[in-house]
Design a protein around this motif. Sequence first.
Motif, PDB file in Angstrom:
ATOM      1  N   GLY A   1       0.808  -1.218   0.000  1.00 27.61           N
ATOM      2  CA  GLY A   1       0.000   0.000   0.000  1.00 27.61           C
ATOM      3  C   GLY A   1       0.841   1.266   0.000  1.00 27.61           C
ATOM      4  N   GLU A   2       2.130   1.152  -0.336  1.00 29.67           N
ATOM      5  CA  GLU A   2       3.030   2.295  -0.305  1.00 29.67           C
ATOM      6  C   GLU A   2       3.381   2.773  -1.710  1.00 29.67           C
ATOM      7  OE1 GLU A   2       6.382   0.815   1.808  1.00 29.67           O
ATOM      8  OE2 GLU A   2       5.403   0.897   3.773  1.00 29.67           O
ATOM      9  N   LYS A   3       3.840   4.026  -1.792  1.00 32.87           N
ATOM     10  CA  LYS A   3       4.359   4.546  -3.052  1.00 32.87           C
ATOM     11  C   LYS A   3       5.592   3.767  -3.466  1.00 32.87           C
ATOM     12  CE  LYS A   3       3.307   9.415  -2.022  1.00 32.87           C
ATOM     13  NZ  LYS A   3       3.941  10.748  -1.821  1.00 32.87           N
ATOM     14  N   LYS A   4       5.805   3.655  -4.759  1.00 32.13           N
ATOM     15  CA  LYS A   4       7.031   3.039  -5.248  1.00 32.13           C
ATOM     16  C   LYS A   4       8.195   4.026  -5.112  1.00 32.13           C
ATOM     17  CE  LYS A   4       4.766  -0.275  -8.259  1.00 32.13           C
ATOM     18  NZ  LYS A   4       4.626  -0.862  -9.601  1.00 32.13           N
ATOM     19  N   ASP A   5       9.392   3.463  -5.003  1.00 37.03           N
ATOM     20  CA  ASP A   5      10.588   4.289  -4.826  1.00 37.03           C
ATOM     21  C   ASP A   5      10.735   5.313  -5.944  1.00 37.03           C
ATOM     22  OD1 ASP A   5      11.028   2.664  -2.647  1.00 37.03           O
ATOM     23  OD2 ASP A   5      12.639   1.502  -3.587  1.00 37.03           O
ATOM     24  N   THR A   6      10.388   4.914  -7.158  1.00 31.74           N
ATOM     25  CA  THR A   6      10.489   5.824  -8.303  1.00 31.74           C
ATOM     26  C   THR A   6       9.673   7.089  -8.066  1.00 31.74           C
ATOM     27  OG1 THR A   6      10.846   4.000  -9.856  1.00 31.74           O
ATOM     28  CG2 THR A   6      10.037   6.066 -10.774  1.00 31.74           C
ATOM     29  N   VAL A   7       8.461   6.941  -7.556  1.00 30.82           N
ATOM     30  CA  VAL A   7       7.585   8.090  -7.295  1.00 30.82           C
ATOM     31  C   VAL A   7       8.190   8.985  -6.216  1.00 30.82           C
ATOM     32  CG1 VAL A   7       5.298   8.808  -6.521  1.00 30.82           C
ATOM     33  CG2 VAL A   7       5.544   6.787  -7.976  1.00 30.82           C
ATOM     34  N   ILE A   8       8.659   8.376  -5.133  1.00 32.99           N
ATOM     35  CA  ILE A   8       9.275   9.144  -4.045  1.00 32.99           C
ATOM     36  C   ILE A   8      10.443   9.963  -4.575  1.00 32.99           C
ATOM     37  CG2 ILE A   8      10.563   8.932  -1.877  1.00 32.99           C
ATOM     38  CD1 ILE A   8       8.897   6.377  -1.336  1.00 32.99           C
ATOM     39  N   ASN A   9      11.263   9.347  -5.406  1.00 32.48           N
ATOM     40  CA  ASN A   9      12.440  10.043  -5.946  1.00 32.48           C
ATOM     41  C   ASN A   9      12.054  11.185  -6.881  1.00 32.48           C
ATOM     42  OD1 ASN A   9      14.113   8.308  -4.539  1.00 32.48           O
ATOM     43  ND2 ASN A   9      14.440   6.938  -6.271  1.00 32.48           N
ATOM     44  N   ILE A  10      11.062  10.962  -7.722  1.00 32.13           N
ATOM     45  CA  ILE A  10      10.649  12.008  -8.665  1.00 32.13           C
ATOM     46  C   ILE A  10      10.002  13.178  -7.925  1.00 32.13           C
ATOM     47  CG2 ILE A  10       9.067  12.550 -10.569  1.00 32.13           C
ATOM     48  CD1 ILE A  10       9.600   9.721 -11.627  1.00 32.13           C
ATOM     49  N   GLU A  11       9.215  12.888  -6.904  1.00 32.98           N
ATOM     50  CA  GLU A  11       8.616  13.968  -6.110  1.00 32.98           C
ATOM     51  C   GLU A  11       9.699  14.849  -5.487  1.00 32.98           C
ATOM     52  OE1 GLU A  11       4.398  11.989  -4.599  1.00 32.98           O
ATOM     53  OE2 GLU A  11       6.200  11.728  -3.385  1.00 32.98           O
ATOM     54  N   ARG A  12      10.810  14.244  -5.091  1.00 30.05           N
ATOM     55  CA  ARG A  12      11.881  14.996  -4.445  1.00 30.05           C
ATOM     56  C   ARG A  12      12.801  15.681  -5.453  1.00 30.05           C
ATOM     57  NH1 ARG A  12      14.113  11.037  -2.479  1.00 30.05           N
ATOM     58  NH2 ARG A  12      15.788  10.893  -4.033  1.00 30.05           N
ATOM     59  N   GLU A  13      13.232  14.961  -6.485  1.00 25.38           N
ATOM     60  CA  GLU A  13      14.256  15.465  -7.403  1.00 25.38           C
ATOM     61  C   GLU A  13      13.700  16.205  -8.618  1.00 25.38           C
ATOM     62  OE1 GLU A  13      17.428  15.363  -6.719  1.00 25.38           O
ATOM     63  OE2 GLU A  13      17.218  14.148  -4.905  1.00 25.38           O
ATOM     64  N   LYS A  14      12.429  15.957  -8.962  1.00 24.07           N
ATOM     65  CA  LYS A  14      11.762  16.643 -10.091  1.00 24.07           C
ATOM     66  C   LYS A  14      12.393  16.298 -11.440  1.00 24.07           C
ATOM     67  CE  LYS A  14       9.664  18.875  -6.775  1.00 24.07           C
ATOM     68  NZ  LYS A  14       8.396  18.343  -6.225  1.00 24.07           N
ATOM     69  N   GLU A  15      12.941  15.110 -11.559  1.00 23.96           N
ATOM     70  CA  GLU A  15      13.549  14.691 -12.818  1.00 23.96           C
ATOM     71  C   GLU A  15      13.649  13.169 -12.860  1.00 23.96           C
ATOM     72  OE1 GLU A  15      17.435  16.531 -12.655  1.00 23.96           O
ATOM     73  OE2 GLU A  15      18.278  14.755 -11.705  1.00 23.96           O
ATOM     74  N   PHE A  16      13.811  12.643 -14.083  1.00 25.77           N
ATOM     75  CA  PHE A  16      13.948  11.192 -14.264  1.00 25.77           C
ATOM     76  C   PHE A  16      14.361  10.924 -15.701  1.00 25.77           C
ATOM     77  CE2 PHE A  16       9.569  12.487 -14.940  1.00 25.77           C
ATOM     78  CZ  PHE A  16       9.172  11.846 -16.105  1.00 25.77           C
ATOM     79  N   SER A  17      14.830   9.709 -15.955  1.00 30.56           N
ATOM     80  CA  SER A  17      15.090   9.276 -17.331  1.00 30.56           C
ATOM     81  C   SER A  17      14.091   8.196 -17.708  1.00 30.56           C
ATOM     82  CB  SER A  17      16.519   8.748 -17.488  1.00 30.56           C
ATOM     83  OG  SER A  17      16.669   7.473 -16.861  1.00 30.56           O
ATOM     84  N   ILE A  18      13.776   8.133 -18.991  1.00 28.81           N
ATOM     85  CA  ILE A  18      12.981   7.031 -19.533  1.00 28.81           C
ATOM     86  C   ILE A  18      13.804   6.401 -20.648  1.00 28.81           C
ATOM     87  CG2 ILE A  18      10.987   6.445 -20.966  1.00 28.81           C
ATOM     88  CD1 ILE A  18       9.275   8.178 -19.272  1.00 28.81           C
ATOM     89  N   ASN A  19      13.930   5.081 -20.597  1.00 29.89           N
ATOM     90  CA  ASN A  19      14.788   4.343 -21.515  1.00 29.89           C
ATOM     91  C   ASN A  19      14.017   3.202 -22.163  1.00 29.89           C
ATOM     92  OD1 ASN A  19      17.606   5.506 -20.434  1.00 29.89           O
ATOM     93  ND2 ASN A  19      16.305   5.035 -18.678  1.00 29.89           N
TER      94      ASN A  19
END
Length: 210
Positions: free
Chosen positions: A69-87
């Motif tokens: 029932g928790e957020k995935k790590d990816t979501v937590i990281n994007i909420e904090r860092e405001k960036e991501f890569s898609i490959n």
Amino acid sequence: MKMHSFDPSENFIENYKFLIGGILPRPIAVVGTKNSDNTNNLAPFSFFTGISAQPMIVAFCPLIRSSTGEKKDTVINIEREKEFSINMCTKEIAEKVNVASTELPYGQDEFIFSGLTPKDGDKIKAPLLSESPVQYECMLRDIINYGDTPGSGRLITGEVVKIHINQDTYDNGRILTQKAQPVGRGAGNDWFETKNPFQLDRMMKSQIQK
């Protein structure tokens, strides 16, 4: 044609089965982010699409973990860092990408765990996937939350600020499908290859995809 019908308000597990069985093949976004301790995170998502060409906007939809029932790590990281890569996920790396989907403790590096290789971006701190022939550097645009219970989703959109394409898969402004060999997801444990694409002329005056 005899049809089976059901009410999607009753059971999210059944809903999920019919989503992944009825929307296919689904392209896979292999998403790279930075953890709070500066370790790398990598995770595949098959609820993924492009939204806009100008500005270039892509989107993927991580669900709340059904197990915790928790957020995935990816979501937590994007909420904090405001960036991501898609490959892009290809046949060559599909098994390792699948290993990267393992639910590891926060901070354990999925690149190391899966045997894949991180690559520095030009405009973001989040890692790119070196083995992928198509890599997008993205800055967060929006997060739309559709609930906080298991199975609820978030729509995460990112503006692409840099693209990297393997020269072997690139020709005169186009990405060559049969060179890249992307794979997609289906229901259950099904995956799809792109060995035999076929062509149909689009019924519009201007075909920018030619």
